[in-house]
Design a protein around this motif. Structure first.
Motif, PDB file in Angstrom:
ATOM      1  N   LYS A  97       4.750  65.029 -41.239  1.00 36.62           N
ATOM      2  CA  LYS A  97       4.401  64.014 -40.240  1.00 36.62           C
ATOM      3  C   LYS A  97       5.336  62.820 -40.363  1.00 36.62           C
ATOM      4  N   LYS A  98       5.698  62.282 -39.207  1.00 36.39           N
ATOM      5  CA  LYS A  98       6.570  61.114 -39.187  1.00 36.39           C
ATOM      6  C   LYS A  98       5.761  59.858 -39.516  1.00 36.39           C
ATOM      7  N   SER A 100       5.601  55.762 -39.288  1.00 38.58           N
ATOM      8  CA  SER A 100       6.180  54.621 -38.581  1.00 38.58           C
ATOM      9  C   SER A 100       6.288  53.448 -39.543  1.00 38.58           C
ATOM     10  N   ASP A 102       6.621  49.633 -40.904  1.00 38.04           N
ATOM     11  CA  ASP A 102       6.190  48.320 -40.420  1.00 38.04           C
ATOM     12  C   ASP A 102       7.407  47.453 -40.128  1.00 38.04           C
ATOM     13  N   LYS A 128      16.557  51.062 -23.423  1.00 36.23           N
ATOM     14  CA  LYS A 128      15.130  51.386 -23.482  1.00 36.23           C
ATOM     15  C   LYS A 128      14.312  50.421 -22.630  1.00 36.23           C
ATOM     16  N   MET A 154       7.099  49.580 -30.635  1.00 32.01           N
ATOM     17  CA  MET A 154       6.405  50.866 -30.696  1.00 32.01           C
ATOM     18  C   MET A 154       7.167  51.963 -29.975  1.00 32.01           C
ATOM     19  N   GLU A 155       8.008  51.610 -28.992  1.00 28.99           N
ATOM     20  CA  GLU A 155       8.856  52.610 -28.330  1.00 28.99           C
ATOM     21  C   GLU A 155       9.861  53.210 -29.308  1.00 28.99           C
ATOM     22  N   PHE A 156      10.183  52.495 -30.372  1.00 28.06           N
ATOM     23  CA  PHE A 156      11.126  52.984 -31.381  1.00 28.06           C
ATOM     24  C   PHE A 156      10.390  53.427 -32.655  1.00 28.06           C
ATOM     25  N   ASN A 157       9.119  53.832 -32.500  1.00 27.50           N
ATOM     26  CA  ASN A 157       8.323  54.349 -33.609  1.00 27.50           C
ATOM     27  C   ASN A 157       8.228  53.350 -34.762  1.00 27.50           C
ATOM     28  N   ARG A 158       8.038  52.095 -34.425  1.00 35.67           N
ATOM     29  CA  ARG A 158       7.802  51.068 -35.425  1.00 35.67           C
ATOM     30  C   ARG A 158       6.366  50.574 -35.308  1.00 35.67           C
ATOM     31  N   ASN A 159       5.839  50.103 -36.410  1.00 39.31           N
ATOM     32  CA  ASN A 159       4.493  49.541 -36.426  1.00 39.31           C
ATOM     33  C   ASN A 159       4.607  48.018 -36.445  1.00 39.31           C
TER      34      ASN A 159
END
Length: 713
Positions: A97-98, A100, A102, A128, A154-159
């Motif tokens: 699992k990926k 994300s 922070d 983007k 969040m579009e770049f899989n960051r929290n």
């Protein structure tokens, strides 16, 4: 030329059969070169197997089960079409699992800085943003708030984690649920009403001092607070007297914020209505304030100036009933008292009514624990520094107590009663002047006690919040300014294109306001801010409490501003410095005179309004040609004056078919053969314009003058 022999260990037919066999087993068309160098192999393609062996033989040689090899081949054929046997690694990648990571996002961040925080290229971030519909906000210097920045992260899989929120602040503790066990506190009574209805004179009689005579212009411009001892109406009480705290608020229209502040901290509002004036705008404003606070505030109506002959209190009561004030006279629940501030008529009855209403409300408060109150007024006192009048709501305030109010704090050095005497302790419901503030607190803000370390932490967070709110407030203007600058840079050097006419910018009168107390400064700033229209207006660049200083003059010089000194004196050295720096200073003690002065200065910023007034008209009847020297011919228009008078010294224009075709000056004006300066209505004359002779019969010659009209806001 002979063909190249196959690899050793193969017969010619065997070599071809092995190729056919391998293609059938893999199900792939075409020829696969097993001898291709490793540098040219595709990603995921296995190394060449041992020469001279078939696929199955090669599998057996490497010690792998035959069935497993076939199974691996069939699975990988469907995915890549190439030979691969890494089954275990493929299964491992499917279950991972990926995570994300922070990323800490500030409450405001530019697009360029956000790219650095996300550790990505700026063009990728902008691409983007365009995809998600934020093309207009994708410039590198556009400022985003925390919400939009978090969505992009969040579009770049960051929290995203917003870390600018205050982690600590000081708040008043919740009130006690069992109020019956708390001690009784004095009621806070606010005297409110329209300007010049006698509020201060009424209180003046109560405390037997003269205050109204000392107010500038005879109107109150501060919130005054004092206590009055009255007989105790409760027979069960151990004391024969009880205290009532009175607040006197301004009645002028400019002090609406101070009236609202007085209504928010009071228990009883005494609405003073002059018997000879009736219901006025500020009277209705007070009624609206009471309706908003009707659950916490009781209303008493005092009809003042009953000593004047010919006044009719019944008409005032009917007018109040029309304003939906249910008086006891008409079966309602709002007490009404007829009083006179000058003679003292009805004042004992008013005090008794206030005491009864306070007892019915059963006003109680904690006299220990955390101190909570509100700033009524604040100013800079010569010799004491910043001082503030604080109304205590809970707790006991004593010297050496640490207080916080907004973004300033103090360690109480001195407590002074409104009468000027020093006190050691102040309980709920009383007003006191607190000395020891680091800066002047703002009127209306809450005062809370706490430890010194907690207060410092709270102030640090409050300052950060204040800076953040100021930045967020200016976001739109900053982005608009930057967008305009970008457009100007893009269009620079394109003079050949048609340029749009530049719109006239709004002119502003910049003001720096200094006053005696913070509440007055707030009211003056609010009143002056609204002066102007779409062409010109007032801009408040700074406000402060205390006399005008040289630093104020230098700041006003840098900002090209005018200093307004309201109820404060300007020292002579500062006046001399302002004269040298050419900084105007407006001094005033009366709010409406100050407003008139500012209006006049704002009017001077308006562009002149030129009105054209026609003073005479003449109709062209016939044209004549007069021969001059050197064979020159001059056309003269024979005219008849139909309105006013034709004056040679004024400007003239020619109107043909309702349109002005020429404007200029009259060179020749004759009546018969005499040169004239003015020809009146009903006479005929000859007219010739300077440098223009295209008049035709039927044209109308108008003589006019341009007058600068008086402009209004």
């Amino acid at each position: 030329m002979s063909k190249q022999a196959p690899s050793p260990g193969y017969a010619s037919g065997d070599w071809q059969r092995s190729q056919e066999q391998r293609r059938q087993e893999r199900g792939t068309p075409g020829r696969i070169d097993e001898h291709r160098p490793s540098a040219t192999r595709k990603f995921g393609e296995n190394k060449p197997k041992t020469k001279g062996l078939s696929q199955r033989e090669d599998t057996k040689r490497r010690g792998r089960p035959e069935g497993r090899e076939q199974d691996s081949l069939s699975r990988r054929d469907d995915y890549t079409g190439t030979f691969r046997v890494k089954k275990k690694k493929e299964a491992v990648f499917k279950v991972v699992k990926k995570v994300s990571p922070d990323v800490f996002i500030p409450s405001v961040v530019s697009v360029g800085n956000l790219a650095k925080l996300l550790n990505i290229r700026l063009d990728r971030l902008q691409h983007k943003m365009v995809q998600v519909g934020m093309k207009a906000e994708s410039s590198y210097d556009y400022i985003l708030n925390a919400e939009y920045a978090s969505l992009i992260a969040m579009e770049f899989n960051r929290n995203p984690v917003v870390n600018d929120e205050a982690a600590f602040d000081i708040f008043a503790p919740p009130e006690c649920t069992d109020r019956s066990a708390l001690p009784v506190r004095p009621p806070v009574v606010t005297i409110m009403g329209h300007v010049d209805h006698g509020k201060t004179t009424l209180l003046d009689t109560l405390r037997s001092t003269s205050v109204a005579a000392g107010e500038a212009g005879g109107i109150t411009q501060h919130i005054g607070a004092f206590s009055v001892d009255v007989p105790n109406q409760d027979p069960s009480s151990s004391t024969s007297h009880r205290s009532i705290t009175f607040l006197d608020t301004p009645g002028h229209a400019a002090f609406s914020a101070m009236r609202a502040r007085g209504a928010s901290v009071t228990d009883v509002v005494v609405l003073v209505v002059a018997a000879d004036d009736g219901i006025m705008p500020q009277t209705r404003e007070v009624l609206e304030l009471v309706r908003k606070e009707q659950d916490n505030v009781a209303l008493i109506v005092a009809i003042n100036k009953m000593d004047k002959p010919g006044v009719d209190a019944e008409e005032i009561e009917k007018a109040l009933l029309a304003e939906d004030v249910q008086l006891e006279t008409f079966g309602g629940d709002v007490p009404v008292v007829h009083v006179s501030g000058l003679t003292g008529q009805g004042l004992p009855q008013l005090v008794e009514t206030i005491s009864l209403v306070a007892e019915m409300r059963d006003l109680r408060a904690e006299d220990s624990g955390t101190v909570q109150g509100y700033v009524l007024e604040s100013k800079v006192d010569k010799g004491l520094g910043p001082v503030a009048t604080v109304l205590i709501r809970r707790g006991q305030l004593t010297p050496a107590t640490h207080l916080v109010c907004g973004t300033t704090h103090c360690k109480v050095r001195l407590l002074t009663s409104p009468h000027g005497t020093s006190v050691k302790t102040v309980g709920p419901g009383a007003a006191v002047v607190v000395t020891g503030w680091k800066d002047v607190p703002n009127a209306g803000e809450e005062v809370i006690s706490g430890s010194e370390s907690d207060i410092k932490r709270a102030i640090s967070n409050r300052l950060r919040k204040a800076e953040l709110e100021a930045t967020l407030k200016d976001l739109d203007s900053i982005n608009e300014t930057r967008r305009t600058e970008r457009e100007a840079r893009e269009t620079e050097g394109q003079e050949e294109q048609t340029q749009k006419p530049v719109e006239e910018t709004k002119k502003e009168l910049k003001l720096m306001i200094k006053g005696d107390v913070s509440g007055t400064v707030e009211a003056v700033a609010g009143s002056l801010q609204g002066i102007g229209n779409h062409l010109t207006g007032v801009k408040i660049i700074a406000t402060g409490v205390g006399p005008v200083t040289e630093s104020d003059v230098m700041r006003a010089k840098a900002s090209e501003a005018t200093i307004v000194a309201f109820s404060v004196k300007t020292p002579r050295p500062v006046q001399s410095e302002a004269k040298v720096q050419e900084v105007p200073i407006i001094e005033s003690d009366i709010i409406y005179r100050l407003m008139d002065e500012i209006k006049d200065r704002v009017l001077k910023l308006l562009p002149p309004l030129i009105e054209t007034r026609v003073s005479g008209e003449a109709t062209v009847m016939q044209l004549f040609e007069i021969k001059l020297k050197a064979k020159q011919v001059k056309k003269i228009a024979g005219c008849s004056v139909i309105n006013g008078a034709i004056n040679k010294t004024r400007k003239a224009r020619v109107v043909r078919d309702g349109k002005t075709i020429h404007s200029g000056t009259i060179e020749t004006l004759k009546h018969l053969k005499a040169d004239m300066t003015e020809v009146s209505k009903g006479l005929e004359c000859g007219i010739a314009f300077a440098g223009w002779d295209e008049l035709q019969p039927g044209d109308v010659v108008q003589v006019f003058q341009e007058v600068e009209a008086v402009r209004t806001l």
